[in-house]
Design an enzyme around this catalytic site. Structure first.
Site, PDB file in Angstrom:
ATOM      1  N   GLY A 156       0.612  -4.871   0.923  1.00  0.00           N
ATOM      2  CA  GLY A 156      -0.578  -4.876   0.086  1.00  0.00           C
ATOM      3  C   GLY A 156      -0.358  -5.554  -1.266  1.00  0.00           C
ATOM      4  O   GLY A 156      -1.306  -6.069  -1.861  1.00  0.00           O
ATOM      5  N   GLU A 193       4.792  -5.066   7.103  1.00  0.00           N
ATOM      6  CA  GLU A 193       4.108  -3.962   7.796  1.00  0.00           C
ATOM      7  C   GLU A 193       4.569  -3.786   9.230  1.00  0.00           C
ATOM      8  O   GLU A 193       4.562  -2.672   9.770  1.00  0.00           O
ATOM      9  CB  GLU A 193       2.587  -4.175   7.791  1.00  0.00           C
ATOM     10  N   ALA A 241       0.870  -1.173   0.000  1.00  0.00           N
ATOM     11  CA  ALA A 241       0.000   0.000   0.000  1.00  0.00           C
ATOM     12  C   ALA A 241       0.907   1.223   0.000  1.00  0.00           C
ATOM     13  O   ALA A 241       2.081   1.136   0.367  1.00  0.00           O
ATOM     14  CB  ALA A 241      -0.903  -0.017   1.223  1.00  0.00           C
ATOM     15  N   GLU A 282      -0.798  -9.104  -0.586  1.00  0.00           N
ATOM     16  CA  GLU A 282      -2.227  -9.283  -0.292  1.00  0.00           C
ATOM     17  C   GLU A 282      -3.065  -9.221  -1.573  1.00  0.00           C
ATOM     18  O   GLU A 282      -4.027  -9.972  -1.728  1.00  0.00           O
ATOM     19  CB  GLU A 282      -2.674  -8.226   0.724  1.00  0.00           C
TER      20      GLU A 282
HETATM   21  C1  HXC Z   1       5.046   4.388  -1.185  1.00  0.00           C
HETATM   22  C2  HXC Z   1       6.936   3.424  -2.052  1.00  0.00           C
HETATM   23  C3  HXC Z   1       6.578   2.166  -1.497  1.00  0.00           C
HETATM   24  C4  HXC Z   1       5.369   2.091  -0.760  1.00  0.00           C
HETATM   25  C5  HXC Z   1       8.447   1.941  -2.525  1.00  0.00           C
HETATM   26  N1  HXC Z   1       8.107   3.232  -2.687  1.00  0.00           N
HETATM   27  N2  HXC Z   1       7.552   1.285  -1.816  1.00  0.00           N
HETATM   28  N3  HXC Z   1       6.172   4.503  -1.884  1.00  0.00           N
HETATM   29  N4  HXC Z   1       4.635   3.224  -0.646  1.00  0.00           N
HETATM   30  N5  HXC Z   1       4.926   0.947  -0.236  1.00  0.00           N
HETATM   31  C6  HXC Z   1       8.843   4.288  -3.397  1.00  0.00           C
HETATM   32  C7  HXC Z   1      10.055   4.752  -2.631  1.00  0.00           C
HETATM   33  O1  HXC Z   1       9.705   5.691  -1.659  1.00  0.00           O
HETATM   34  C8  HXC Z   1      10.884   5.346  -3.729  1.00  0.00           C
HETATM   35  O2  HXC Z   1      10.385   6.613  -4.099  1.00  0.00           O
HETATM   36  C9  HXC Z   1      10.605   4.438  -4.919  1.00  0.00           C
HETATM   37  O3  HXC Z   1       9.354   3.784  -4.612  1.00  0.00           O
HETATM   38  C10 HXC Z   1      11.667   3.385  -5.103  1.00  0.00           C
HETATM   39  O4  HXC Z   1      11.837   2.678  -3.901  1.00  0.00           O
HETATM   40  P1  HXC Z   1      13.273   2.511  -3.172  1.00  0.00           P
HETATM   41  O5  HXC Z   1      13.016   2.268  -1.740  1.00  0.00           O
HETATM   42  O6  HXC Z   1      14.157   3.631  -3.531  1.00  0.00           O
HETATM   43  O7  HXC Z   1      13.789   1.182  -3.884  1.00  0.00           O
HETATM   44  P2  HXC Z   1      14.763   0.077  -3.276  1.00  0.00           P
HETATM   45  O8  HXC Z   1      15.890   0.755  -2.513  1.00  0.00           O
HETATM   46  O9  HXC Z   1      15.112  -0.816  -4.412  1.00  0.00           O
HETATM   47  O10 HXC Z   1      13.907  -0.718  -2.202  1.00  0.00           O
HETATM   48  C11 HXC Z   1      12.797  -1.476  -2.601  1.00  0.00           C
HETATM   49  C12 HXC Z   1      11.958  -1.872  -1.363  1.00  0.00           C
HETATM   50  C13 HXC Z   1      11.590  -0.602  -0.560  1.00  0.00           C
HETATM   51  C14 HXC Z   1      12.735  -2.856  -0.482  1.00  0.00           C
HETATM   52  C15 HXC Z   1      10.695  -2.586  -1.889  1.00  0.00           C
HETATM   53  O11 HXC Z   1      11.030   0.361  -1.454  1.00  0.00           O
HETATM   54  C16 HXC Z   1      10.592  -0.839   0.523  1.00  0.00           C
HETATM   55  O12 HXC Z   1      10.918  -1.379   1.591  1.00  0.00           O
HETATM   56  N6  HXC Z   1       9.337  -0.427   0.294  1.00  0.00           N
HETATM   57  C17 HXC Z   1       8.268  -0.521   1.285  1.00  0.00           C
HETATM   58  C18 HXC Z   1       7.816  -1.957   1.426  1.00  0.00           C
HETATM   59  C19 HXC Z   1       6.748  -2.045   2.482  1.00  0.00           C
HETATM   60  O13 HXC Z   1       6.933  -1.743   3.652  1.00  0.00           O
HETATM   61  N7  HXC Z   1       5.547  -2.447   2.073  1.00  0.00           N
HETATM   62  C20 HXC Z   1       4.402  -2.543   2.966  1.00  0.00           C
HETATM   63  C21 HXC Z   1       3.667  -1.231   2.933  1.00  0.00           C
HETATM   64  S1  HXC Z   1       2.404  -1.199   4.151  1.00  0.00           S
HETATM   65  P3  HXC Z   1      11.238   7.973  -3.838  1.00  0.00           P
HETATM   66  O14 HXC Z   1      10.384   9.028  -4.444  1.00  0.00           O
HETATM   67  O15 HXC Z   1      11.399   8.066  -2.363  1.00  0.00           O
HETATM   68  O16 HXC Z   1      12.540   7.725  -4.542  1.00  0.00           O
HETATM   69  C22 HXC Z   1       1.166  -2.076   3.457  1.00  0.00           C
HETATM   70  C23 HXC Z   1      -0.052  -2.213   4.304  1.00  0.00           C
HETATM   71  C24 HXC Z   1      -1.172  -2.822   3.539  1.00  0.00           C
HETATM   72  O17 HXC Z   1       1.233  -2.563   2.381  1.00  0.00           O
HETATM   73  C25 HXC Z   1      -2.409  -2.884   4.337  1.00  0.00           C
HETATM   74  C26 HXC Z   1      -3.031  -1.578   4.645  1.00  0.00           C
HETATM   75  C27 HXC Z   1      -2.626  -1.028   5.949  1.00  0.00           C
END
Ligand code: HXC
Length: 257
Positions: free
Chosen positions: A108, A131, A65, A111
């Site tokens: 997400g 998360e 998400a 999911e």
């Molecule tokens: C918003 C995101 C994002 C996310 C990545 N980006 N994941 N933006 N929401 N979930 C954005 C980054 O901010 C960045 O933008 C760009 O995408 C590239 O990501 P990087 O981090 O620079 O890439 P990398 O270093 O290769 O790392 C990849 C990654 C990392 C390991 C996947 O991006 C990451 O950990 N993402 C979050 C994963 C996560 O926690 N997902 C769960 C989300 S909570 P900018 O503009 O900053 O360069 C969820 C809850 C669902 O899903 C249920 C509802 C509550």
């Protein structure tokens, strides 16, 4: 229809939805949710479509998400807004859905893959529910669907630690049905989807409904449901055709009614 965050096309009887937010690793903001829902419901309403494929980019199916969109929200806003309201409707489409996962399917994203009926993975795929690292927990079905998919103990470990698993481990756990080389993922997903889409549409709808029941109901209730939808298929033209084709040793020509 033009969409902001996804690419949509139809090939034969297969509807393709490609998530397209490359600068956010396909993070699922509300716009993506409504776009995916709208495209999926349009395919679902079209008798010319017998299977839907949802995919992302090589690098990410979806990295979760959208954290930036959620960050400042209150609990009440998360609960009462339309924040996740589209996802139950997506999971409820009658048409079978194949998730073709390459790269990250996190939070997400994982999911969303689990809302689909079949998950095919590229050897580059990474699945997880990270998360917990953000001080929250799965919110689009992960704490429920992952347990049902891979069992309590493996799911609990992944959700409590946030550990990511690769495609091989996901296949071993039963989350993924098959792992293919990354450059063959879309072709393979297309073949699987075409195979499904060539079957009788009423039979596909009934089968998906029964599979859903298997995830949701006690056994006796699921078996009762199966008995009735199975029987209902004997009033379709496609049952007559399918069984006649078997008797006549030829391929069936389904009319999807
Ligand atoms: C918003 C995101 C994002 C996310 C990545 N980006 N994941 N933006 N929401 N979930 C954005 C980054 O901010 C960045 O933008 C760009 O995408 C590239 O990501 P990087 O981090 O620079 O890439 P990398 O270093 O290769 O790392 C990849 C990654 C990392 C390991 C996947 O991006 C990451 O950990 N993402 C979050 C994963 C996560 O926690 N997902 C769960 C989300 S909570 P900018 O503009 O900053 O360069 C969820 C809850 C669902 O899903 C249920 C509802 C509550």
């Amino acid at each position: 229809t033009e969409y902001e965050t996804i690419l949509v096309r139809q090939e034969g009887r297969v509807g393709w939805i490609t998530i397209n937010r490359p600068d956010a690793l396909n993070a699922l903001n509300t716009q993506v949710m409504w776009d995916i829902l709208s495209a999926a419901e349009a395919f679902d309403a079209d008798e010319g479509v017998g299977c839907i494929v949802v995919t992302g980019s090589e690098r990410a199916f979806a990295a979760g998400a959208d954290i930036k969109e959620m960050e400042a929200k209150s609990g009440l806003e998360m609960l009462m807004g339309d924040h996740f309201g589209g996802w139950p409707r997506f999971a409820a489409v009658r048409t079978p859905v194949v998730a073709a996962v390459s790269g990250y399917a996190l939070g997400g994203g994982c999911e969303l893959a689990m809302m689909c009926d079949i998950i095919l993975a590229a050897d580059t795929a990474k699945f997880g529910q990270p998360e917990i690292n953000l001080g929250v927990m799965p919110g689009m079905g992960g704490s429920q669907r992952l347990v049902r998919a891979i069992g309590y103990y493996k799911a609990a470990e992944l959700i409590l630690t946030g550990r990511l698993i690769d495609a091989t481990e996901a296949e071993r756990a039963g989350l993924v049905s098959r792992v293919v080389p990354a450059d063959e993922l879309l072709a393979e997903a297309g073949r699987v989807a075409e195979t499904i889409a060539s079957k009788s549409l009423p039979a596909l709808y009934a089968t998906k409904a029964a599979l859903d029941a298997a995830m949701e109901t006690p056994l006796a209730e699921g078996l009762r449901f199966e008995r009735h939808v199975f029987a209902a298929l004997f009033d379709t033209a496609d049952q007559t055709e399918g069984m006649a084709a078997f008797r006549e040793k030829r391929e069936p020509r389904f009319e999807h009614r």
